[in-house]
Design a protein around this motif. Structure first.
Motif, short mmCIF file in Angstrom:
data_model
loop_
_atom_site.label_atom_id
_atom_site.label_comp_id
_atom_site.label_asym_id
_atom_site.label_seq_id
_atom_site.Cartn_x
_atom_site.Cartn_y
_atom_site.Cartn_z
N ASN A 4 100.67 77.08 71.74
CA ASN A 4 101.52 76.44 72.75
C ASN A 4 100.72 75.51 73.64
N ILE A 5 99.83 74.74 73.05
CA ILE A 5 98.99 73.83 73.82
C ILE A 5 98.87 72.55 73.03
N SER A 6 98.38 71.49 73.68
CA SER A 6 98.17 70.28 72.90
C SER A 6 96.76 70.33 72.33
N MET A 7 96.62 69.88 71.11
CA MET A 7 95.33 69.97 70.46
C MET A 7 95.13 68.78 69.53
N PRO A 8 93.88 68.56 69.12
CA PRO A 8 93.63 67.48 68.17
C PRO A 8 94.34 67.78 66.85
N ASP A 9 94.62 66.74 66.09
CA ASP A 9 95.26 66.94 64.79
C ASP A 9 94.34 67.73 63.86
N GLY A 10 94.96 68.57 63.06
CA GLY A 10 94.20 69.25 62.02
C GLY A 10 93.90 68.28 60.89
N GLU A 11 92.68 68.35 60.35
CA GLU A 11 92.31 67.43 59.27
C GLU A 11 92.16 68.21 57.97
N TRP A 12 92.43 67.54 56.87
CA TRP A 12 92.44 68.19 55.57
C TRP A 12 91.37 67.60 54.67
N PHE A 13 90.59 68.47 54.03
CA PHE A 13 89.55 68.00 53.13
C PHE A 13 89.58 68.75 51.80
N THR A 14 89.41 67.99 50.74
CA THR A 14 89.11 68.60 49.44
C THR A 14 87.80 67.98 48.97
N ARG A 15 87.35 68.41 47.78
CA ARG A 15 86.11 67.87 47.26
C ARG A 15 86.19 66.36 47.08
N GLU A 16 87.44 65.85 46.89
CA GLU A 16 87.61 64.42 46.62
C GLU A 16 87.81 63.58 47.87
N THR A 17 88.03 64.22 49.00
CA THR A 17 88.30 63.44 50.21
C THR A 17 87.12 62.52 50.54
N PRO A 18 87.36 61.23 50.71
CA PRO A 18 86.25 60.29 50.91
C PRO A 18 85.38 60.64 52.12
N GLY A 19 85.96 61.19 53.16
CA GLY A 19 85.17 61.47 54.36
C GLY A 19 84.32 62.73 54.30
N LEU A 20 84.32 63.40 53.15
CA LEU A 20 83.65 64.71 53.10
C LEU A 20 82.16 64.63 53.44
N GLU A 21 81.49 63.61 52.88
CA GLU A 21 80.05 63.49 53.13
C GLU A 21 79.75 63.34 54.61
N ALA A 22 80.54 62.51 55.27
CA ALA A 22 80.35 62.30 56.71
C ALA A 22 80.62 63.60 57.46
N LEU A 23 81.62 64.33 57.00
CA LEU A 23 81.93 65.61 57.65
C LEU A 23 80.75 66.57 57.53
N VAL A 24 80.21 66.66 56.32
CA VAL A 24 79.07 67.56 56.11
C VAL A 24 77.93 67.18 57.06
N ARG A 25 77.70 65.88 57.21
CA ARG A 25 76.62 65.44 58.10
C ARG A 25 76.90 65.85 59.54
N PRO A 62 81.82 65.79 75.26
CA PRO A 62 82.24 67.12 75.70
C PRO A 62 83.75 67.17 75.92
N GLY A 63 84.34 68.26 75.53
CA GLY A 63 85.78 68.41 75.71
C GLY A 63 86.58 67.90 74.54
N HIS A 64 85.90 67.21 73.61
CA HIS A 64 86.60 66.74 72.41
C HIS A 64 86.25 67.60 71.21
N PHE A 65 87.27 68.16 70.63
CA PHE A 65 87.07 69.10 69.52
C PHE A 65 87.64 68.53 68.22
N ARG A 66 87.11 69.03 67.13
CA ARG A 66 87.73 68.77 65.84
C ARG A 66 88.13 70.10 65.21
#
Length: 648
Positions: A4-25, A62-66
């Motif tokens: 019941n709060i506002s939050m950042p969007d949930g993000e979805w990753f699979t092995r094929e998602t282009p952003g995966l490498e950046a996420l791992v970093r 600070p204060g920004h979450f993923r």
DNA sequence: TACGGCGGCGCG
DNA sequence: AAAGCGCGCCGCCGTA
């Protein structure tokens, strides 16, 4: 939205998602992270993650979450992050997720922060699940209902259908758990840091955070290893006693039916109650508690059966005593242990770190902390716990741990001296309380043992020796009883003496050990003054009912107040010992695994060749587990062998 | 059929 | 049961 709060969007990753490498970093570059898994089920040895999620506070903002939800096929990309020891992972119920990750091939090497355990140090009377913690600590409430889906479809089908048909809902669900966890971690850390406590080592443990990060956090991984290892079971032995136990049980049940003269279910207390107190018209000895409804009925427990035998010479009651023994043995142990075996013949308990209010462990699913002791169990269940071939079991016991801690805590010089002299504490106590020579008490026990073994004639066991034995027994019961706040009525019943005699005994004991009396009084006084009972390392237990106007409620709190410092400190000692055993690298040094803890006892499995060396190290580590020596040395007796029975 | 309360009892 | 602390599991029984 699930919280019941506002939050950042949930993000979805699979092995094929282009952003995966950046996420791992980014993850690799963020040392504090919450993690959660969505799995195929709840069996921690068999199930595995389908999805997992992470949440963290972004570096530099600070204060920004993923919060991200990932398919399990992304796990290998994070392997090097999992291996990094210089980071921190937060969980709810950490051991479970650690098992799931391990089942997928990954072992986390960083610090483990279990928010459930953190919460349990602050709010020991509350539940420690995510929903409750989020509500009460963060003020967040959960809005979506996934329970029905899990229940009707099963976790695997349900989650995989969500991925196909309603991905956003899956991402919400999964990543919200991690998001809640990282917030709980931050808030609970602050609360723990702000929670002062009192310990014997103020420079090491002055807040609950100290206690958590120095003991509970490393302890989680130790327990995880024990759970993972499991204890090997000799199923052939269990099978070999199953027949005889069943036969004996059937026999006694048939005899009871014959005596009653009609079919009766001996497992039904209701039918027994009907028989004894209506049909036979016996006088009840005591009534049951009555529970919620408050309806009290005549009890049909061990005490009652014993009394029915005594007073009415009732043969049904007599047979029921045997029936109870055998039914318990068969259902809980002979069958129960077999049903818990995994494919390799091992049983894996759950060591619960956030249950016991005193800081003890609890063991469940299967409970390995209440296996019958061989001295009272004629079928020797402990014989069924064995090492694998070419291994031994090592069993290490703290001798009289709680008594030693009581002597130290009370600074009762005479009692301390008994331990320093290396004497048996109960004989020492009996000697001081009753003025009997210690050597006579010792001789009495020796003669008794030899007579029972048939090595000496019964006439050697003189009346005087009998009195010596009884004195030791009485003092032993008093010692334990006092620790639980027992009163003269109960003591009289246990020792089968009069109430007045019991009262005299207790007074005699307490006046011989005035510091012990003072210790119990001052423990209660501490709780009245501060609201808390404390253990040696500064674990607290909040006992507000010590100020209750209802005397029964208040008395209960007083008993707890005098018990917590002893039971809880014993738990501290064993906990430290387990951590130190883990740090001693018994596995690499000797190939030894810790398997089980039973409050003041540890069990290990160890190759035959290294058993003697391992025993030596384990004993030293356990006796020296605290940051500094106490007024009384801690003594550990250690044995090894081919079963739990033989190793003791 | 599943579940929770209850009595009863195993351990330290 | 009673002024005996701390746990968890079994079978029965009533209820949903």
């Amino acid at each position: 939205m699930a919280w019941n709060i506002s939050m950042p969007d949930g993000e979805w990753f699979t092995r094929e998602t282009p952003g995966l490498e950046a996420l791992v970093r980014e993850v690799a570059d963020t040392p504090v992270m919450a993690i959660d898994t969505e799995t195929t089920g709840l069996n921690y040895m068999k199930d595995f993650p389908l999805y997992w999620s992470l949440s963290w506070e972004r570096k530099g903002t600070p204060g920004h979450f993923r919060r991200v939800c990932l398919r399990a096929d992304t796990l290998p990309a994070f392997a090097h992050v999992f291996k990094n020891p210089d980071r921190e992972w937060s969980f709810v119920n950490a051991k479970y997720d650690m098992h799931m990750l391990f089942n997928a091939g990954f072992e986390l090497k960083g610090k483990i922060l279990d928010t459930s355990v953190m919460h349990s140090l602050l709010y020991e009377e509350e539940r420690h699940d995510l929903d409750h913690m989020a509500t009460s600590v963060l003020g967040w409430t959960w809005k979506d209902d996934f329970k029905t889906g899990f229940k009707t479809e099963g976790p695997k089908a349900f989650l995989q259908r969500l991925e196909q048909e309603d991905l956003p809902r899956l991402v919400e669900y999964a990543s919200n758990d991690a998001y809640g966890t990282i917030f709980l971690r931050n808030k609970l850390k602050k609360e723990l840091e702000g929670a002062p406590t009192w310990s014997l080592y103020p420079e090491m443990f002055s807040t609950l955070w100290d206690l958590f990060i120095k003991t509970e956090s490393p302890f989680t991984r130790v327990l995880w290893k024990c759970e993972r290892a499991g204890a090997f079971v000799d199923v052939n032995y269990l099978k070999s006693i199953e027949g005889p136990v069943t036969e004996e049980l059937n026999k006694v049940e048939r005899e009871i039916v014959r005596l009653v003269g009609r079919p009766i279910n001996t497992n039904s207390r209701k039918q027994l109650m009907e028989y004894f107190f209506n049909q036979k018209g016996y006088q009840p000895l005591k009534m049951t508690k009555g529970g919620k409804s408050g309806i009290k009925e005549p009890a049909v427990d061990f005490d009652t059966l014993e009394y029915l035998v005594q007073k009415y010479n009732d043969p049904v009651a007599e047979n029921m005593l045997t029936q109870r023994d055998l039914a318990k043995l068969k259902g809980t142990y002979v069958e129960g242990i077999q049903n818990s075996r995994d494919a390799n013949g091992r049983v894996h308990t759950r060591f619960n770190q956030d249950v016991a209010r005193t800081g003890r462990l609890s063991s469940s699913d299967i409970n390995l902390q209440n296996i019958p002791r061989p001295d009272t169990d004629k079928f020797r269940i402990r014989r069924a716990f064995i090492p694998e071939e070419r291994n031994n079991l090592i069993v290490a016991d703290y001798e009289a741990l709680e008594m030693r801690l009581l002597a130290c805590a009370a600074m009762e010089q005479d009692m301390i001296q008994i331990f320093l002299d290396g004497k048996d504490i109960h004989m020492g106590n009996a000697s001081l309380v009753f003025g009997l020579p210690y050597d006579d008490l010792k001789a009495a026990k020796k003669v008794d043992g030899e007579v029972k073994a048939g090595k000496r004639p019964e006439s050697d066991m003189t009346d005087y020796y009998q009195r010596c034995l009884l004195a030791r027994q009485h003092v032993k019961t008093i010692g334990f009883g006092l620790n639980y706040g027992m009163k003269e009525n109960k003591l009289a019943r246990d020792l089968k003496i009069s109430k007045q005699e019991a009262l005299n005994l207790m007074e005699k004991y307490m006046s011989r050990y005035p510091a012990v009396r003072h210790f119990y009084d001052s423990s209660i006084e501490t709780v009245r003054r501060t609201g808390y009972a404390f253990t040696l390392l500064g674990r607290r237990r909040f006992l507000p009912e010590i100020l209750s106007n209802q005397s029964d409620v208040r008395w209960r709190a007083e008993r707890q107040a005098s018990n917590v410092p002893i039971q809880g400190t014993a738990a501290d000692v064993v906990k430290m010992a387990m951590i130190k055993c883990d740090e001693a690298n018994l596995l690499d040094e000797f190939g030894a695994h810790m398997l089980i803890q039973v409050h003041d006892e540890l069990m290990f499995e160890c190759p035959e060749e290294t058993t003697d060396q391992a025993k030596k190290v384990i004993q030293e580590v356990m006796e020296d587990s605290l940051p500094s020596k106490l007024a009384v040395p801690l003594k550990v007796s250690i044995g090894s062998g081919k079963s739990w029975m033989d190793a003791k």
